[in-house]
Design a protein around this motif. Structure first.
Motif, mmCIF file in Angstrom:
data_model
loop_
_atom_site.group_PDB
_atom_site.id
_atom_site.type_symbol
_atom_site.label_atom_id
_atom_site.label_comp_id
_atom_site.label_asym_id
_atom_site.label_seq_id
_atom_site.Cartn_x
_atom_site.Cartn_y
_atom_site.Cartn_z
ATOM 1 N N PHE A 171 -13.825 46.801 -66.906
ATOM 2 C CA PHE A 171 -13.504 47.588 -65.706
ATOM 3 C C PHE A 171 -12.172 48.314 -65.860
ATOM 4 O O PHE A 171 -11.993 49.408 -65.327
ATOM 5 C CB PHE A 171 -13.548 46.714 -64.448
ATOM 6 C CG PHE A 171 -12.245 46.124 -64.007
ATOM 7 C CD1 PHE A 171 -11.290 46.899 -63.375
ATOM 8 C CD2 PHE A 171 -11.976 44.781 -64.188
ATOM 9 C CE1 PHE A 171 -10.096 46.355 -62.943
ATOM 10 C CE2 PHE A 171 -10.779 44.228 -63.761
ATOM 11 C CZ PHE A 171 -9.840 45.019 -63.142
ATOM 12 N N ALA A 172 -11.211 47.723 -66.613
ATOM 13 C CA ALA A 172 -9.917 48.396 -66.785
ATOM 14 C C ALA A 172 -10.083 49.714 -67.530
ATOM 15 O O ALA A 172 -9.512 50.744 -67.147
ATOM 16 C CB ALA A 172 -8.955 47.480 -67.527
ATOM 17 N N ILE A 173 -10.875 49.704 -68.588
ATOM 18 C CA ILE A 173 -11.090 50.927 -69.365
ATOM 19 C C ILE A 173 -11.878 51.942 -68.539
ATOM 20 O O ILE A 173 -11.568 53.141 -68.531
ATOM 21 C CB ILE A 173 -11.809 50.587 -70.683
ATOM 22 C CG1 ILE A 173 -10.854 49.820 -71.597
ATOM 23 C CG2 ILE A 173 -12.307 51.844 -71.380
ATOM 24 C CD1 ILE A 173 -11.470 49.302 -72.854
ATOM 25 N N THR A 174 -12.895 51.478 -67.825
ATOM 26 C CA THR A 174 -13.715 52.386 -67.023
ATOM 27 C C THR A 174 -12.902 53.044 -65.916
ATOM 28 O O THR A 174 -12.955 54.269 -65.722
ATOM 29 C CB THR A 174 -14.915 51.624 -66.416
ATOM 30 O OG1 THR A 174 -15.682 51.046 -67.476
ATOM 31 C CG2 THR A 174 -15.792 52.562 -65.607
ATOM 32 N N PHE B 73 -24.638 54.814 -59.130
ATOM 33 C CA PHE B 73 -23.523 54.129 -58.473
ATOM 34 C C PHE B 73 -22.157 54.729 -58.776
ATOM 35 O O PHE B 73 -21.196 54.453 -58.058
ATOM 36 C CB PHE B 73 -23.508 52.647 -58.881
ATOM 37 C CG PHE B 73 -24.669 51.855 -58.368
ATOM 38 C CD1 PHE B 73 -24.679 51.356 -57.082
ATOM 39 C CD2 PHE B 73 -25.772 51.621 -59.170
ATOM 40 C CE1 PHE B 73 -25.751 50.621 -56.601
ATOM 41 C CE2 PHE B 73 -26.850 50.891 -58.709
ATOM 42 C CZ PHE B 73 -26.848 50.389 -57.417
ATOM 43 N N GLY B 74 -22.008 55.507 -59.832
ATOM 44 C CA GLY B 74 -20.698 55.971 -60.259
ATOM 45 C C GLY B 74 -20.172 57.146 -59.463
ATOM 46 O O GLY B 74 -20.930 57.934 -58.894
ATOM 47 N N LYS C 211 -13.278 56.539 -56.562
ATOM 48 C CA LYS C 211 -12.954 55.320 -55.826
ATOM 49 C C LYS C 211 -12.942 54.148 -56.803
ATOM 50 O O LYS C 211 -13.997 53.766 -57.321
ATOM 51 C CB LYS C 211 -13.990 55.076 -54.727
ATOM 52 C CG LYS C 211 -14.036 56.183 -53.681
ATOM 53 C CD LYS C 211 -15.120 55.903 -52.649
ATOM 54 C CE LYS C 211 -15.175 57.011 -51.603
ATOM 55 N NZ LYS C 211 -16.256 56.768 -50.617
ATOM 56 N N PRO C 212 -11.754 53.593 -57.076
ATOM 57 C CA PRO C 212 -11.680 52.503 -58.061
ATOM 58 C C PRO C 212 -12.586 51.323 -57.739
ATOM 59 O O PRO C 212 -13.218 50.763 -58.637
ATOM 60 C CB PRO C 212 -10.197 52.095 -58.016
ATOM 61 C CG PRO C 212 -9.483 53.323 -57.555
ATOM 62 C CD PRO C 212 -10.423 53.985 -56.589
ATOM 63 N N ASN C 213 -12.660 50.935 -56.461
ATOM 64 C CA ASN C 213 -13.520 49.798 -56.112
ATOM 65 C C ASN C 213 -14.990 50.125 -56.334
ATOM 66 O O ASN C 213 -15.764 49.278 -56.794
ATOM 67 C CB ASN C 213 -13.294 49.388 -54.653
ATOM 68 C CG ASN C 213 -12.043 48.539 -54.490
ATOM 69 O OD1 ASN C 213 -11.701 47.755 -55.354
ATOM 70 N ND2 ASN C 213 -11.354 48.725 -53.390
ATOM 71 N N GLN C 214 -15.395 51.360 -56.036
ATOM 72 C CA GLN C 214 -16.771 51.756 -56.291
ATOM 73 C C GLN C 214 -17.050 51.805 -57.792
ATOM 74 O O GLN C 214 -18.152 51.497 -58.243
ATOM 75 C CB GLN C 214 -17.052 53.122 -55.649
ATOM 76 C CG GLN C 214 -18.479 53.615 -55.829
ATOM 77 C CD GLN C 214 -19.511 52.684 -55.225
ATOM 78 O OE1 GLN C 214 -19.248 51.994 -54.244
ATOM 79 N NE2 GLN C 214 -20.705 52.657 -55.819
ATOM 80 N N GLU C 215 -16.044 52.187 -58.586
ATOM 81 C CA GLU C 215 -16.215 52.174 -60.041
ATOM 82 C C GLU C 215 -16.443 50.749 -60.543
ATOM 83 O O GLU C 215 -17.211 50.538 -61.486
ATOM 84 C CB GLU C 215 -14.984 52.782 -60.715
ATOM 85 C CG GLU C 215 -14.884 54.288 -60.573
ATOM 86 C CD GLU C 215 -16.058 55.005 -61.211
ATOM 87 O OE1 GLU C 215 -16.268 54.865 -62.436
ATOM 88 O OE2 GLU C 215 -16.786 55.693 -60.474
#
Length: 716
Positions: free
Chosen positions: A376-379, A127-128, A395-399
């Protein structure tokens, strides 16, 4: 069409007389593009666009949701496989001891840390979108999960029971077979069929599941903007403060003390008090082992850091220490002779899947919010940082989807919360990682340990795991050396760092994060309440205007005062705007009007006295001093928005100054500010529009208008 394009035309409204010649002064007008007022049509259009389904759109959606389908077929085996294999192998070797060590931090048995690292590596591969970040166990999240687990385990009454060896498979199987019994409460059912270890992972997996749901929901609703409230200084302070709590929680293992884990507000202080109360019970064997491990790990870590440019791969000292300590404990029989605490039985293979305990969700829902946001903020921040460094996009949303599924799916397989980790990401990047295939190699290394090697760590002392955890805190604790530089760059950011760090360490991690966010937002509010406001001067032979206190040789235009306010004008700072404007211009309209009325009354009294007294007496004429300027130009380039109070304040200022004969002109207003002024009726229909696209245009207009009138408008 006129409505679809911008039209610029000049209107010669004013004529300037100079030596008998008339030169037109042109003023720029822009015709705005009309926005559609049909909300229903816009909504229908967007719904049709969103809900339409074509083969191309379905393909794009599938590839967007599973990025591996897009990049894996294009994978260049010859160029990438060596770097991916090497980095994946090294990260896997480093991850094995850390997975076992961080399990203690999360209040879990070692096997669950290995499960977590394995599933996170494989799922992020699917997924990443980041090629370089390493997703797995992260110390701060383990601490937060551990605090939740400890609270729920204590609430269930397990801390009152004597510790006993855990049989993973029998306990978990009994729990799975009987957890749906009818009339029993959650605690009764769990106590009958599940020991402390089983209940701990049930709590950990459930809070992980909820956090994953939150993260996927944030990705679906595209609310990644939440992370903007977690600034770099705030995150850094939070991680540093949490590191003190992690160090404190592991100190008892280094000393071999059997004391309860403190939780709640002030747990750091409480833990140290308990440690010093029980210091006489220190296990000398564990203490000596801890010192030896520290003497080996700290210098080698420093060498790895110092010579990382020369080393092709970091030395896996943690693994060497893990193996050596296990062999020493096993052959020296340290548990039997000296009572050292060891890891115990670590089974091979996988346990059957187990759904989260739905009955625990009401108790854990709020705890999962902070865990989800930090994860999620760190990732996202790490993925964007390394993508920028290596010239590709994420893509931040995909992350958020990726990290969410890295929590949701593994929660069914007895795992706890994961996110990206900076230390392992740096190792992964420096050892030649090219793509997400590196994560698969890491997962295979951990799988080998799970299937074959795990039981061999039975005799591993827990103090060794505690040392590994503490040594890995070096990076976070080194942030103190950056404080002087941070202070020079921004005192506000440094203050946010200290407040977040101290509150996270001394109060609690969750409250520390909340306090940090609130304090950070308070700093923003205070800074907008007390912004900069200054007069501008003209740069000769240009159309540029700069602050008078900042530069030399600036000139002022006669009769024109130019004021810049560097903040939005809204309810919280409207008084600051008025006070700063009055102070900088040197004229408070209210005081001037009061003085003018007083002078008029005095004049009237003198006339009355003269008419009643000697007619030959000459009356005294009181004349107010003429004002220094006739126009104020307000530079609105830094005004991001206006609210109702801001528009009302501008109306008041305009009215008050007009009573003195001073005109107010607004320059460089953004389209949104102009729109607010029109909707707030700052400029009424049929009135002359005093909004200008540049300061220079407003100044020239003011000078030309004043010359045309032939006298200063501010004269009484």
């Amino acid at each position: 069409m006129a409505a679809d394009t911008n039209h610029i035309h000049s209107a010669f409204e004013l004529m300037e007389e100079n030596d008998g010649n008339q030169n037109p002064h042109s003023r720029i007008f822009l015709e705005p593009i009309e926005k559609s007022a049909d909300i229903k049509a816009c909504v229908v259009k967007k719904v049709k666009k969103t809900c339409s389904c074509t083969a191309a759109k379905a393909k794009d959606l599938t590839f967007s949701f599973l990025p591996v389908l897009k990049w894996l077929p294009k994978y260049n085996l010859r160029e990438n496989i060596l770097g991916d294999a090497m980095s994946g192998l090294i990260v896997g070797i480093l991850l094995v001891p850390q997975s076992i060590a961080y399990s203690l931090l999360a209040g879990q048995d070692p096997i669950y840390g290995l499960y977590t690292s394995f599933f996170a590596s494989i799922i992020y591969f699917l997924f990443g979108t980041s090629r370089h970040i390493s997703v797995g166990i992260f110390g701060v999240l383990c601490l937060m999960v551990g605090e939740v687990v400890n609270r729920e385990v204590e609430r269930a009454g397990y801390d009152l029971e004597p510790s006993a060896p855990s049989n993973y498979r029998s306990d978990m199987s009994s729990y799975l077979n009987n957890s749906t019994l009818g009339p029993l409460t959650a605690n009764q059912t769990t106590q009958l069929f599940c020991d402390r270890s089983c209940y701990a992972i049930t709590v950990g997996a459930t809070v992980t599941f909820i956090a994953g749901i939150y993260q996927v929901a944030m990705g679906f609703f595209q609310v990644g903007f939440v992370s903007v409230y977690l600034s770099d200084s705030l995150l850094s302070g939070f991680v540093t403060g949490a590191s003190f709590t992690i160090l404190t929680s592991q100190a008892k293992y280094l000393l071999g003390l059997d004391i309860p884990r403190s939780s709640g507000v002030g747990s750091l202080v409480t833990t140290w008090i308990n440690i010093f109360k029980n210091i006489h019970k220190t296990n000398v064997c564990d203490l000596i082992t801890s010192c030896l491990c520290l003497l080996v790990l700290v210098p080698t870590k420093e060498l790895n850091e110092r010579f990382k440019s020369k080393l092709k791969a970091p030395i896996p000292t943690e693994l060497f220490v893990l193996v050596a300590a296990t062999l020493a404990s096993h052959f020296g029989k340290l548990k039997e002779k000296y009572g050292s605490s060891v890891s115990g039985h670590i089974p091979t293979g996988f346990l059957p899947p187990q759904p989260p305990d739905w009955r625990l969700i009401p108790n854990l829902a709020m705890d999962a919010v902070a865990i989800a946001i930090i994860g999620f903020a760190i990732t996202v921040s790490l993925s964007e940082m390394f993508a920028k460094k290596h010239g590709y996009t994420v893509k931040p949303n995909q992350e958020m989807y990726a990290i969410g599924f890295c929590n949701i799916i593994p929660s069914f397989f007895h795992c706890f919360t994961t996110s990206a980790a900076l230390a392992k990401t740096l190792v992964k990047e420096s050892t030649g990682c090219k793509t997400q295939v590196s994560g698969v190699v890491t997962g295979l290394v951990i799988l080998l340990v799970l299937l074959v090697i795990a039981p061999l760590f039975y005799s591993l002392q827990k103090c060794v795991l505690g040392v590994i955890t503490i040594v890995n805190l070096r990076g976070a604790l080194r942030k103190f050396s950056d404080v002087p530089k941070m202070w020079q760059l921004s005192k506000v950011d440094t203050l946010i760092w200290f407040v977040t760090m101290l509150s996270s360490a001394l109060i609690s991690t969750e409250l520390g994060l909340l306090i940090g966010v609130c304090f950070s937002m308070l700093c923003v509010i205070v800074r907008t309440q007390r912004p900069e406001g200054q007069l501008l001067g003209w740069v000769p032979k240009t159309e540029i205007y700069e602050p008078l206190p900042a530069y030399r040789d600036l000139q002022t235009k006669p009769g024109v005062c130019i004021f810049r306010f560097e903040a939005p004008i809204y309810y919280a700072n409207k008084e600051s705007f008025k006070g700063m404007l009055y102070k900088q211009t040197g004229i408070n309209p209210l005081w001037e009007m009061a003085a003018k009325r007083k002078a008029e009354k005095q004049k009237l009294r003198d006339k009355t006295a003269n008419s009643n007294g000697n007619p030959a007496e000459v009356s005294v004429q009181l004349v107010t001093q003429p004002l220094e300027f006739h126009t104020i130009v307000i530079d609105c380039c830094a005004v991001q928005f206006l609210d109702t109070a801001g528009i009302h304040t501008l109306k008041e200022v305009q009215k008050d100054y007009e009573e003195l004969g001073i005109r107010i002109l607004l320059a460089q207003c953004s389209p949104s500010v102009r729109d607010s002024l029109y909707r707030g009726e700052y400029i009424k229909k049929g009135e002359k529009e005093f909004l200008f696209h540049s300061v220079h245009e407003a100044v020239e207009y003011a000078l030309c208008a004043h010359r045309q009138n032939g006298c200063c408008a501010s004269k009484a």
